[in-house]
Design a protein around this motif. Structure first.
Motif: not given
Length: 125
Positions: A5-11, A57-62, A88-96, A118-119
């Motif tokens: 289970t992964v939580f998605l943080a976003f604006a 409650a999540c295993d990690g956050v993106i 555990p936290l991973l940031g993903l760039w959504v815009e170049t 992501i995988g």
């Protein structure tokens, strides 16, 4: 193995990226399920409590990091909440064109939005 289970943080302004992310992931497999902040039906005073509980409650956050992230009090609060919870936290760039890592992420990495990145993150959870 049970899905993570992964939580998605976003604006809030990046909701389209969240929708794209979850739609693409749904076609990719059942390795993880994703949660995000409760919708508009949540009482304003309950929003932070609900998000904190979901993150715990999540295993990690993106964190989906884009041009709106630095000015989004909600996204930055979600990221701080994940760090405070030791998730555990991973940031993903959504815009170049927007690659400013929020300082709230601390030492967590921001990477390109690829299914390999992501995988790999999900497999480490």
């Amino acid at each position: 193995m049970a899905p993570k289970t992964v939580f998605l943080a976003f604006a809030e302004q990046d909701e389209l990226f969240r929708d794209l992310f979850t739609a693409q992931w749904a076609r990719a497999g059942d390795q993880a399920r994703f949660l995000d902040s409760p919708g508009d039906g949540t009482c304003p005073g309950e929003w932070k409590k609900d998000v904190r509980e979901r993150i715990r409650a999540c295993d990690g956050v993106i964190a989906l990091v884009g041009g709106y992230t630095p000015d989004s009090a909600e996204a930055l609060w979600q990221i701080r909440c994940a760090v405070d919870a030791g998730k555990p936290l991973l940031g993903l760039w959504v815009e170049t064109g927007h690659r400013a890592k929020p300082m709230e992420m601390g030492p967590a990495r921001c990477e390109s939005w690829t299914w390999e990145n992501i995988g790999d993150f999900i497999n480490r959870l």
